[in-house]
Design an enzyme around this catalytic site. Structure first.
Site, mmCIF file in Angstrom:
data_model
loop_
_atom_site.group_PDB
_atom_site.id
_atom_site.type_symbol
_atom_site.label_atom_id
_atom_site.label_comp_id
_atom_site.label_asym_id
_atom_site.label_seq_id
_atom_site.Cartn_x
_atom_site.Cartn_y
_atom_site.Cartn_z
ATOM 1 C CG ASP A 187 -2.083 4.882 3.928
ATOM 2 O OD1 ASP A 187 -2.319 4.858 2.708
ATOM 3 O OD2 ASP A 187 -2.862 5.393 4.748
ATOM 4 C CG HIS A 228 -10.230 1.441 4.122
ATOM 5 N ND1 HIS A 228 -10.329 2.613 4.844
ATOM 6 C CD2 HIS A 228 -9.064 1.518 3.447
ATOM 7 C CE1 HIS A 228 -9.268 3.366 4.609
ATOM 8 N NE2 HIS A 228 -8.474 2.716 3.772
ATOM 9 C CD GLU A 256 -7.061 2.764 -0.375
ATOM 10 O OE1 GLU A 256 -7.080 2.763 0.872
ATOM 11 O OE2 GLU A 256 -6.356 3.528 -1.041
ATOM 12 C CG ASP A 306 -2.729 5.862 -1.381
ATOM 13 O OD1 ASP A 306 -3.481 5.438 -2.271
ATOM 14 O OD2 ASP A 306 -2.885 5.588 -0.177
ATOM 15 C CG HIS A 326 -3.711 0.539 4.425
ATOM 16 N ND1 HIS A 326 -4.270 -0.264 3.468
ATOM 17 C CD2 HIS A 326 -4.417 1.698 4.384
ATOM 18 C CE1 HIS A 326 -5.263 0.380 2.876
ATOM 19 N NE2 HIS A 326 -5.386 1.572 3.429
ATOM 20 C CG HIS A 376 -2.144 0.942 0.862
ATOM 21 N ND1 HIS A 376 -3.232 0.506 0.159
ATOM 22 C CD2 HIS A 376 -2.359 2.246 1.104
ATOM 23 C CE1 HIS A 376 -4.079 1.524 0.002
ATOM 24 N NE2 HIS A 376 -3.565 2.593 0.560
ATOM 25 C CG HIS A 401 -11.323 4.242 0.624
ATOM 26 N ND1 HIS A 401 -11.647 5.552 0.881
ATOM 27 C CD2 HIS A 401 -10.045 4.076 1.047
ATOM 28 C CE1 HIS A 401 -10.604 6.166 1.433
ATOM 29 N NE2 HIS A 401 -9.620 5.285 1.542
#
Length: 393
Positions: free
Chosen positions: A281, A204, A140, A40, A225, A38, A167
């Site tokens: 993350d 999530h 995601e 971004d 994560h 993970h 999410h």
């Protein structure tokens, strides 16, 4: 290890702590083959540069927490890059935006020689021998597939090897508020991911959904994560009762690497080091602890865990072996399911409730259509046939 799943510890979602950045005496072989779930970066490339790679140099990029020079400094050998589009795009252009984010990840992982796009454990291992940074692609949020199994399959063909079911928004086949949070179509999504060899990510999701998927999935799952809910009651984290379910599976949880290392110790006490990974993350969060600001700081976490008497074997598992084992098990389940045809399960339109979705059906010609309209139709048909014979005798 059976249906083993992994929890990846994330970096920033709760406790902020300070670690001095210094030269570390950490075994090189342990660090040089590290896998992190993970990241971004693709989201930041969209926000800051509108995905225009021609305007940047990814070797040194100051507005983000991830670039090639810092990945090298952090001894990152495998990075899973996340494809994320806003929940506001659901029922609109989420699929298009997802494709564009996949495109930018594929471009950075093929246009820069330091990277190599990989889609299997064998390719991942091969990239290490070549000194490359292996790129894996994850999605995601299940809203990216627009409740379509063919869309899911096409994302797999483009190189996606993991997807989180949600999410921050519900989908027509998943609801955080419902006790029956995974619908029939939701189970079909998990089944198709198992058949394809795509890793199911439960970060999530609600606790109830995570439990339902753990019981339903034939392949191991990951939390890419997440951390311990007992230490930090963030809803993304995993409570003790769910950790105990991971033990019975067992499961793999990738802990946020910028939270207090107390999370690592606590989770290790529940499920052991062989069920833990590290999920940064980076470039997804908005703030990070001093000393853990970017991907170059991963060795700081390793140093701290060594101080806490984690063995080199423990660290080798957390940094690489655990993820490889789970990925291999996912591929094994895929191979065992190779006899299955692609699922043709469709979600009922009543469940989608999407005004933008076209209902495909045969047109109905009213029986009371006027004779004049029918005659006009016949005349047009004769005209078309006459033109066809004239130009192609």
């Amino acid at each position: 290890m059976g249906n083993g799943s992994i929890l990846f510890n994330p970096i920033h979602n709760c406790t902020i702590f300070e670690i001095k950045n210094k030269m570390l005496n950490v075994p090189f072989l342990t660090l040089s083959s590290s896998c992190y779930s993970h990241n971004d970066l693709a989201l930041r490339l969209r926000i800051h540069y509108n995905n225009q790679l021609s305007k940047i140099n990814l070797t040194h990029l100051t507005r983000v927490a991830t670039d090639i020079s810092r990945l090298r400094a952090g001894h990152v050998q495998t990075q899973m890059f996340a494809v994320y589009v806003l929940c506001g795009a659901q029922h609109m252009d989420a699929v298009r935006l997802t494709l564009e984010q996949i495109d930018v990840i594929r471009r950075i992982c093929t246009e820069y020689p330091d990277f190599e796009l990989v889609t299997s454990t064998q390719e991942l291992r091969d990239s290490m021998t070549k000194g490359k940074i292996a790129c894996l692609i994850s999605i995601e949020g299940g809203h990216s597939i627009d409740s379509s199994l063919p869309a899911l399959r096409m994302f797999y063909q483009l190189g996606v090897r993991s997807m989180s079911l949600t999410h921050s928004c519900n989908t027509p086949w998943y609801s955080k508020e419902s006790n029956n949070s995974l619908t029939t179509f939701g189970k079909a999504v998990v089944d198709e991911m198992n058949r394809l060899g795509m890793i199911v990510d439960l970060s999530h999701t609600s606790f109830e959904t995570a439990s339902a998927v753990l019981n339903h999935s034939k392949a191991p799952v990951i939390f890419s994560h997440s951390s311990s809910y007992m230490i930090c009651n963030n809803p993304r984290n995993v409570p003790d009762w769910l950790l105990q379910e991971l033990v019975r599976k067992p499961a793999f949880l990738s802990v946020f690497s910028t939270v207090s290392t107390d999370h690592f110790d606590y989770i290790k006490g529940f499920i052991g080091a062989k069920s833990i990974g590290i999920g940064g993350d980076f470039d997804g969060g908005t703030s990070f602890p001093v000393g853990l600001e970017d991907v170059s700081k991963y060795p700081v976490i390793v140093q701290e865990l060594l101080k806490r008497n984690w063995t080199e074997e423990d660290l080798a598992d957390v940094l690489r072996n655990n993820f490889l084992r789970v990925f291999e098990e996912v591929e094994k389940v895929r191979n065992e399911l190779s006899w299955k045809k692609p699922s043709e399960e469709e979600i009922p339109l009543t469940e989608v409730a999407n005004k933008c979705r076209l209902e495909l059906k045969q047109p109905i010609i009213p029986s009371n259509q006027s004779p004049s309209l029918k005659a006009k139709g016949h005349n047009l048909l004769f005209l078309a046939l006459a033109l066809l014979f004239y130009f192609f005798p």
